[in-house]
Design a protein around this motif. Structure first.
Motif, PDB file in Angstrom:
ATOM      1  N   VAL A 275       0.861  -1.197   0.000  1.00  0.00           N
ATOM      2  CA  VAL A 275       0.000   0.000   0.000  1.00  0.00           C
ATOM      3  C   VAL A 275       0.892   1.240   0.000  1.00  0.00           C
ATOM      4  N   LYS A 276       1.925   1.212   0.833  1.00  0.00           N
ATOM      5  CA  LYS A 276       2.823   2.364   0.949  1.00  0.00           C
ATOM      6  C   LYS A 276       3.553   2.645  -0.367  1.00  0.00           C
ATOM      7  N   ASP A 277       3.982   1.583  -1.081  1.00  0.00           N
ATOM      8  CA  ASP A 277       4.718   1.807  -2.332  1.00  0.00           C
ATOM      9  C   ASP A 277       3.805   1.922  -3.558  1.00  0.00           C
ATOM     10  N   GLY A 278       2.490   1.838  -3.336  1.00  0.00           N
ATOM     11  CA  GLY A 278       1.537   2.077  -4.417  1.00  0.00           C
ATOM     12  C   GLY A 278       1.126   0.861  -5.221  1.00  0.00           C
ATOM     13  N   ARG A 279       1.642  -0.301  -4.873  1.00  0.00           N
ATOM     14  CA  ARG A 279       1.232  -1.502  -5.619  1.00  0.00           C
ATOM     15  C   ARG A 279      -0.159  -1.977  -5.229  1.00  0.00           C
ATOM     16  N   MET A 280      -0.588  -1.629  -4.023  1.00  0.00           N
ATOM     17  CA  MET A 280      -1.949  -1.924  -3.575  1.00  0.00           C
ATOM     18  C   MET A 280      -2.639  -0.592  -3.291  1.00  0.00           C
ATOM     19  N   PRO A 281      -3.970  -0.563  -3.440  1.00  0.00           N
ATOM     20  CA  PRO A 281      -4.693   0.706  -3.249  1.00  0.00           C
ATOM     21  C   PRO A 281      -4.747   1.148  -1.803  1.00  0.00           C
ATOM     22  N   ARG A 282      -4.958   2.434  -1.626  1.00  0.00           N
ATOM     23  CA  ARG A 282      -5.175   2.979  -0.279  1.00  0.00           C
ATOM     24  C   ARG A 282      -6.607   2.640   0.139  1.00  0.00           C
ATOM     25  N   PRO A 283      -6.862   2.577   1.417  1.00  0.00           N
ATOM     26  CA  PRO A 283      -8.202   2.236   1.885  1.00  0.00           C
ATOM     27  C   PRO A 283      -9.167   3.419   1.809  1.00  0.00           C
ATOM     28  N   LYS A 284     -10.426   3.099   1.994  1.00  0.00           N
ATOM     29  CA  LYS A 284     -11.472   4.117   2.154  1.00  0.00           C
ATOM     30  C   LYS A 284     -11.798   4.185   3.642  1.00  0.00           C
ATOM     31  N   ARG A 285     -12.283   5.314   4.072  1.00  0.00           N
ATOM     32  CA  ARG A 285     -12.705   5.453   5.471  1.00  0.00           C
ATOM     33  C   ARG A 285     -14.226   5.558   5.488  1.00  0.00           C
ATOM     34  N   VAL A 286     -14.835   4.679   6.245  1.00  0.00           N
ATOM     35  CA  VAL A 286     -16.282   4.686   6.430  1.00  0.00           C
ATOM     36  C   VAL A 286     -16.514   4.929   7.913  1.00  0.00           C
ATOM     37  N   ASP A 287     -16.864   6.194   8.237  1.00  0.00           N
ATOM     38  CA  ASP A 287     -16.951   6.616   9.629  1.00  0.00           C
ATOM     39  C   ASP A 287     -15.614   6.297  10.305  1.00  0.00           C
ATOM     40  N   GLY A 288     -15.594   5.439  11.291  1.00  0.00           N
ATOM     41  CA  GLY A 288     -14.349   5.126  11.983  1.00  0.00           C
ATOM     42  C   GLY A 288     -13.630   3.904  11.446  1.00  0.00           C
ATOM     43  N   ARG A 289     -14.175   3.283  10.420  1.00  0.00           N
ATOM     44  CA  ARG A 289     -13.600   2.046   9.882  1.00  0.00           C
ATOM     45  C   ARG A 289     -12.784   2.309   8.638  1.00  0.00           C
ATOM     46  N   VAL A 290     -11.705   1.570   8.484  1.00  0.00           N
ATOM     47  CA  VAL A 290     -10.876   1.630   7.287  1.00  0.00           C
ATOM     48  C   VAL A 290     -11.126   0.345   6.507  1.00  0.00           C
ATOM     49  N   VAL A 291     -11.531   0.478   5.251  1.00  0.00           N
ATOM     50  CA  VAL A 291     -11.852  -0.695   4.432  1.00  0.00           C
ATOM     51  C   VAL A 291     -11.222  -0.578   3.049  1.00  0.00           C
ATOM     52  N   TRP A 292     -10.854  -1.722   2.514  1.00  0.00           N
ATOM     53  CA  TRP A 292     -10.300  -1.780   1.162  1.00  0.00           C
ATOM     54  C   TRP A 292     -11.377  -2.267   0.210  1.00  0.00           C
ATOM     55  N   ASP A 293     -11.455  -1.596  -0.926  1.00  0.00           N
ATOM     56  CA  ASP A 293     -12.423  -1.910  -1.969  1.00  0.00           C
ATOM     57  C   ASP A 293     -11.957  -3.162  -2.711  1.00  0.00           C
ATOM     58  N   LEU A 294     -12.788  -4.186  -2.697  1.00  0.00           N
ATOM     59  CA  LEU A 294     -12.478  -5.458  -3.339  1.00  0.00           C
ATOM     60  C   LEU A 294     -12.145  -5.273  -4.821  1.00  0.00           C
ATOM     61  N   ARG A 295     -12.881  -4.435  -5.500  1.00  0.00           N
ATOM     62  CA  ARG A 295     -12.641  -4.221  -6.935  1.00  0.00           C
ATOM     63  C   ARG A 295     -11.291  -3.563  -7.183  1.00  0.00           C
ATOM     64  N   LYS A 296     -10.902  -2.618  -6.308  1.00  0.00           N
ATOM     65  CA  LYS A 296      -9.594  -1.974  -6.458  1.00  0.00           C
ATOM     66  C   LYS A 296      -8.469  -2.963  -6.146  1.00  0.00           C
ATOM     67  N   LEU A 297      -8.707  -3.852  -5.190  1.00  0.00           N
ATOM     68  CA  LEU A 297      -7.720  -4.895  -4.902  1.00  0.00           C
ATOM     69  C   LEU A 297      -7.532  -5.797  -6.115  1.00  0.00           C
ATOM     70  N   ASP A 298      -8.636  -6.172  -6.750  1.00  0.00           N
ATOM     71  CA  ASP A 298      -8.552  -7.002  -7.956  1.00  0.00           C
ATOM     72  C   ASP A 298      -7.755  -6.302  -9.053  1.00  0.00           C
ATOM     73  N   ALA A 299      -8.038  -5.027  -9.274  1.00  0.00           N
ATOM     74  CA  ALA A 299      -7.347  -4.271 -10.324  1.00  0.00           C
ATOM     75  C   ALA A 299      -5.853  -4.148 -10.010  1.00  0.00           C
ATOM     76  N   ALA A 300      -5.515  -3.888  -8.746  1.00  0.00           N
ATOM     77  CA  ALA A 300      -4.117  -3.761  -8.352  1.00  0.00           C
ATOM     78  C   ALA A 300      -3.394  -5.099  -8.493  1.00  0.00           C
ATOM     79  N   PHE A 301      -4.060  -6.162  -8.125  1.00  0.00           N
ATOM     80  CA  PHE A 301      -3.453  -7.487  -8.248  1.00  0.00           C
ATOM     81  C   PHE A 301      -3.224  -7.832  -9.719  1.00  0.00           C
ATOM     82  N   ASP A 302      -4.211  -7.526 -10.558  1.00  0.00           N
ATOM     83  CA  ASP A 302      -4.067  -7.767 -12.004  1.00  0.00           C
ATOM     84  C   ASP A 302      -2.900  -6.981 -12.598  1.00  0.00           C
TER      85      ASP A 302
END
Length: 94
Positions: free
Chosen positions: A49-76
């Motif tokens: 995440v820090k080096d940009g190969r994986m996406p940064r998370p989204k913040r939903v209120d107090g929770r930090v979550v990663w978007d599954l679709r962005k993870l797929d795109a980054a992995f691809d």
């Protein structure tokens, strides 16, 4: 017996297989789930995440979550392994 099996299933603690199946039905994953989803540990995931190969998370209120679709795109987008390409190790340099 059916009642016993059903109650045993409901009392089970979540396993990695359970949350993988759950991730098929939800889009936001925790840090640990996101790392496991792409097949690495949380520390390696943080570095990616820090080096940009994986996406940064989204913040939903107090929770930090990663978007599954962005993870797929980054992995691809990750480079495929090339067995003919020698691995470079900085410790091997003269």
């Amino acid at each position: 017996m059916e009642g016993t099996c059903g109650s045993a299933m409901s009392e089970q603690k979540p396993t990695s297989i359970n949350w993988v199946l759950l991730s098929l039905f939800r889009r936001g994953l925790s840090r640990e789930q996101a790392a496991n989803y792409i097949g690495i540990g949380p520390t390696k995931f943080d570095k990616m995440v820090k080096d940009g190969r994986m996406p940064r998370p989204k913040r939903v209120d107090g929770r930090v979550v990663w978007d599954l679709r962005k993870l797929d795109a980054a992995f691809d987008a990750l480079e495929d392994d090339d067995p003919d390409k020698p691995e470079t190790n900085p410790w091997d340099a003269n």
